[in-house]
Enzyme design. Sequence first.
Site, PDB file in Angstrom:
ATOM      1  N   GLU A  28       0.833  -1.224   0.000  1.00 13.62           N
ATOM      2  CA  GLU A  28       0.000   0.000   0.000  1.00 13.62           C
ATOM      3  C   GLU A  28       0.857   1.260   0.000  1.00 13.62           C
ATOM      4  O   GLU A  28       0.595   2.205   0.743  1.00 13.62           O
ATOM      5  CB  GLU A  28      -0.988  -0.020   1.169  1.00 13.62           C
TER       6      GLU A  28
HETATM    7  C1  LIG Z   1       3.277  -9.386   0.461  1.00 14.67           C
HETATM    8  C2  LIG Z   1       2.885  -8.395  -0.576  1.00 14.67           C
HETATM    9  C3  LIG Z   1       1.554  -8.253  -0.934  1.00 14.67           C
HETATM   10  C4  LIG Z   1       1.188  -7.396  -1.957  1.00 14.67           C
HETATM   11  N1  LIG Z   1      -0.110  -7.350  -2.383  1.00 14.67           N
HETATM   12  C5  LIG Z   1      -0.396  -6.674  -3.532  1.00 14.67           C
HETATM   13  C6  LIG Z   1      -1.685  -6.779  -4.133  1.00 14.67           C
HETATM   14  O1  LIG Z   1      -2.588  -7.447  -3.625  1.00 14.67           O
HETATM   15  N2  LIG Z   1      -1.906  -6.110  -5.288  1.00 14.67           N
HETATM   16  C7  LIG Z   1      -0.954  -5.371  -5.896  1.00 14.67           C
HETATM   17  O2  LIG Z   1      -1.201  -4.821  -6.948  1.00 14.67           O
HETATM   18  N3  LIG Z   1       0.273  -5.217  -5.336  1.00 14.67           N
HETATM   19  C8  LIG Z   1       0.578  -5.878  -4.192  1.00 14.67           C
HETATM   20  N4  LIG Z   1       1.820  -5.766  -3.633  1.00 14.67           N
HETATM   21  C9  LIG Z   1       2.799  -4.906  -4.260  1.00 14.67           C
HETATM   22  C10 LIG Z   1       3.223  -3.713  -3.410  1.00 14.67           C
HETATM   23  O3  LIG Z   1       2.258  -2.727  -3.442  1.00 14.67           O
HETATM   24  C11 LIG Z   1       4.590  -3.277  -3.989  1.00 14.67           C
HETATM   25  O4  LIG Z   1       5.516  -4.222  -3.526  1.00 14.67           O
HETATM   26  C12 LIG Z   1       4.965  -1.900  -3.600  1.00 14.67           C
HETATM   27  O5  LIG Z   1       4.184  -1.000  -4.307  1.00 14.67           O
HETATM   28  C13 LIG Z   1       6.445  -1.598  -3.873  1.00 14.67           C
HETATM   29  O6  LIG Z   1       6.861  -2.025  -5.126  1.00 14.67           O
HETATM   30  P1  LIG Z   1       8.200  -2.889  -5.257  1.00 14.67           P
HETATM   31  O7  LIG Z   1       8.147  -3.973  -4.249  1.00 14.67           O
HETATM   32  O8  LIG Z   1       8.368  -3.265  -6.666  1.00 14.67           O
HETATM   33  O9  LIG Z   1       9.355  -1.912  -4.802  1.00 14.67           O
HETATM   34  P2  LIG Z   1      10.055  -0.791  -5.706  1.00 14.67           P
HETATM   35  O10 LIG Z   1       9.044   0.069  -6.358  1.00 14.67           O
HETATM   36  O11 LIG Z   1      11.077  -1.445  -6.579  1.00 14.67           O
HETATM   37  O12 LIG Z   1      10.771   0.091  -4.615  1.00 14.67           O
HETATM   38  C14 LIG Z   1      12.022  -0.245  -4.032  1.00 14.67           C
HETATM   39  C15 LIG Z   1      12.337   0.830  -2.996  1.00 14.67           C
HETATM   40  O13 LIG Z   1      12.498   2.090  -3.648  1.00 14.67           O
HETATM   41  C16 LIG Z   1      11.700   3.063  -2.990  1.00 14.67           C
HETATM   42  N5  LIG Z   1      11.304   4.074  -3.985  1.00 14.67           N
HETATM   43  C17 LIG Z   1      10.686   3.889  -5.162  1.00 14.67           C
HETATM   44  N6  LIG Z   1      10.483   5.064  -5.772  1.00 14.67           N
HETATM   45  C18 LIG Z   1      10.994   6.019  -4.970  1.00 14.67           C
HETATM   46  C19 LIG Z   1      11.084   7.445  -5.027  1.00 14.67           C
HETATM   47  N7  LIG Z   1      10.613   8.162  -6.049  1.00 14.67           N
HETATM   48  N8  LIG Z   1      11.666   8.085  -3.995  1.00 14.67           N
HETATM   49  C20 LIG Z   1      12.157   7.390  -2.939  1.00 14.67           C
HETATM   50  N9  LIG Z   1      12.086   6.060  -2.838  1.00 14.67           N
HETATM   51  C21 LIG Z   1      11.513   5.382  -3.822  1.00 14.67           C
HETATM   52  C22 LIG Z   1      10.536   2.294  -2.405  1.00 14.67           C
HETATM   53  O14 LIG Z   1       9.980   3.005  -1.300  1.00 14.67           O
HETATM   54  C23 LIG Z   1      11.223   1.014  -1.968  1.00 14.67           C
HETATM   55  O15 LIG Z   1      11.788   1.216  -0.708  1.00 14.67           O
HETATM   56  C24 LIG Z   1       2.182  -6.608  -2.589  1.00 14.67           C
HETATM   57  C25 LIG Z   1       3.517  -6.718  -2.198  1.00 14.67           C
HETATM   58  C26 LIG Z   1       3.873  -7.605  -1.212  1.00 14.67           C
HETATM   59  C27 LIG Z   1       5.329  -7.718  -0.847  1.00 14.67           C
END
Ligand SMILES: Cc1cc2nc3c(=O)[nH]c(=O)nc-3n(C[C@H](O)[C@H](O)[C@H](O)COP(=O)(O)OP(=O)(O)OC[C@H]3O[C@@H](n4cnc5c(N)ncnc54)[C@H](O)[C@@H]3O)c2cc1C
Length: 782
Positions: free
Chosen positions: A439
């Site tokens: 989220e």
């Molecule tokens: C257990 C679990 C359940 C989930 N359930 C769902 C679901 O039901 N439906 C769904 O659609 N998604 C779901 N997600 C996805 C979740 O919303 C994403 O994992 C989340 O949005 C982050 O994306 P990412 O993991 O690819 O991290 P990334 O986007 O690759 O981010 C990596 C890091 O970079 C940071 N970052 C990125 N951009 C910036 C910026 N501009 N400035 C500073 N920092 C930044 C982030 O905060 C993070 O710390 C789930 C994820 C998990 C792990």
Amino acid sequence: MSSTFRRDWITKPIFRMAQHALPRLSDTEREAIEAGDVWWDAELFTGNPDWRKLLAFAPARLSDEEQAFLAGPVEELCRMIDDWRVNWELHDLPPEVWDYLKTKKFFAMIIPKSYGGLGFSSYAHSEVIRKLSTRSICAACTAMVPNSLGPGELLIKFGTKAQQDYWLPRLARGEEIPCFGLTSPEAGSDAASMIDTGVVCRGTFQGRETLGIRLNWHKRYITLGPIATVLGLAFKLRDPDHLIGNRDDIGITLALVPTNLPGISIGRRHLPAMHVFQNGPNWGHDVFIPIDNVIGGVDQVGKGWKMLMSALAAGRGISLPSLSAAGAAFCANVTGAYARIREQFHVAIEKFEAIQERLGRIAATAYLLDAARRMTCAALDDGHHPAVVTAIMKEQATERLRIAVSDAMDVHGGKAIIEGSLNYLGSLYRGVPIAITVEGANIVTRALIQFGQGAIRCHPYLLKEMSALEDADRARGLDAFDQAFWGHVGHSLANAMRAWGRAWTGGILAPAADAGAATPFYRQLSRYSAAFALAVDLSLLTLGGALKRKEMVSARFGDILSELYLASAALKRWNDEGRQQDDFPLLEYCMAASFATIEARFDEIIANFPVRPVAWLLRFMIQPFGPRRRGPSDRVTDKCAELITNPSATRDRLTVDLYHPDEGENTNGIALLERAFAMTVAVQPLRDRMHTAHVRDIDQAVKQRTITAEEAARLKTAADAVAAAIAVDDFAPAELTSRGKANNGDQPSQPMFQPPLASKPPLEAPAPSPPEVPTPHTQAAE
Ligand SMILES: Cc1cc2nc3c(=O)[nH]c(=O)nc-3n(C[C@H](O)[C@H](O)[C@H](O)COP(=O)(O)OP(=O)(O)OC[C@H]3O[C@@H](n4cnc5c(N)ncnc54)[C@H](O)[C@@H]3O)c2cc1C
């Protein structure tokens, strides 16, 4: 000066300059900013919050029906779950729990009664998640998702009547399991950059030629995905043949996709931090759906981002903050009890100051998070959708939970590390990074949303100015800008005077609610609110659009706004709960910690502000003597620790409505701990008596007639209870290698732990003075 003269000769040149200086909003940013509304966050941005409004705001309440649901089905569901078996043997909830979740409508808390749902308030929804979280993270996450961002909420808000009539009753009855697919391998935090596509075309659906969409996608991390029957899918829609309009690229669109359609691969699972709630990837290859499956129908094509942002605004304030507040209260409950029963160096570890430091922080965190949870739910139930507040709640609650759980783990030592049915903390500890990532991952939420969007959304004039600057009608834009800009100037000047006056007088004259002993806290917050408003204005004025890229500055402003919000919530809780004098140390702790963080962040902003003259001005205006607050005193910390290591009304208020397992469950770590805690407290007077008589051995004490034989028996029973509570699991090697195969989902696990006999030496009376500080050498030797 006439207003026309002001507009044409003074405002116009500023208008031109501002067009370059102020940050421009992308379409997705604008949609995010326009989703939801503002609430107490906007008041904090004014620099002069009206505390009467806050205190007059009605606290959240449960209806009789909601209370009955918590006392009935929720309690029963908790009883049905053996979390250890779920996590390590079944790797899923057992079938009877799935059935119960569906038939009792746990997946339909937000669905209106008219469609067969429970139609619960946000507060009731939050309370359900809160209690479930203290029994099973798997069950809590499973119940959370259908009630948060997903098909249910999107249909309620944006669905066509036909969609609502068809899907909502089916979702309410549990006949359909929903999930929501936004995240893909390429698009995580930057979800709008997804490459999943839909192309408008004609195709055959259920034997009939239909106007529809051909979809191709790869999503991952989707909660409930592996077992979902309906997928809410986000994709980028194109209409190259102009079948529904004259645009090629329509934009992000949301549709309902039954998961049994040809071309869909779904069912594989991820194991998020070894948690076993259903979560996994899914793929679609040339999947054809009718255009009517677009949520909201063809009128809503391309509006998916706006819909998502608006749905996220509320849900983000409920699910994870509830889990986090529950987690912190749970940590307060078990860690206070454990520190009371666990002895080292012949003393209960609660007596060690370094342990008290952690206990105090856990207790205050539990107080603060639940205060903020209740206040936010009350706002949601009052019809607000404050997107900045909910972003604050999500990020702050999960970050503070991380600290609380780490503190709890450290106080428990090996007891919390060894996995098994006796371990009641490991699951929560492993769950924290999930809460932090989903989220809106916390780093991006803190850096970009809390303040980045907060400044634009909550500031009394900024959004008006930005909208005026972007108005295609230049004359109208200039008029609107003229009004907003001069309002802004007046607001800034008033704030500058306020901030300066309050900083130089230490806030003692700042406005406050008439709140008894808490009144000085309000004054300080009024002081910081004025300083915040001034610092924000000066930053926007001098950094303009560059502020967007200065994430470290922006994140610190986000922290200050968060602290102001959370501290307001703690003050409101104290007031709403009848200004309990016994709880005052918790409030003092929260305030002292909050003030120290606020001052530290101002100091960091000033030290790092790129425009140095502005930094000097800020220093002079808002923090002339540097940061003065050092956080909670040892005295207050000690008092907070005491509140959770002794039974009291305050302890009950902190841990109210957590799930308490039956005493009979001798393989349940919490039941054993609560029993040992109660017995330890009950025999304390006997141990004090033995201590005064300088006798440690129970039999010796009987011989000396310090205690009676019956009292000795009680002491021994208490000692046995403690031995059972501090025990950890162990396994035969074969049990570990064959566990997955042997149990295969239908065999009950063997209890690993047999309660020990009264073989352990009895507990000893606490030493009156602190023990010698052990050197690492002596500690290792023991
Ligand atoms: C257990 C679990 C359940 C989930 N359930 C769902 C679901 O039901 N439906 C769904 O659609 N998604 C779901 N997600 C996805 C979740 O919303 C994403 O994992 C989340 O949005 C982050 O994306 P990412 O993991 O690819 O991290 P990334 O986007 O690759 O981010 C990596 C890091 O970079 C940071 N970052 C990125 N951009 C910036 C910026 N501009 N400035 C500073 N920092 C930044 C982030 O905060 C993070 O710390 C789930 C994820 C998990 C792990």
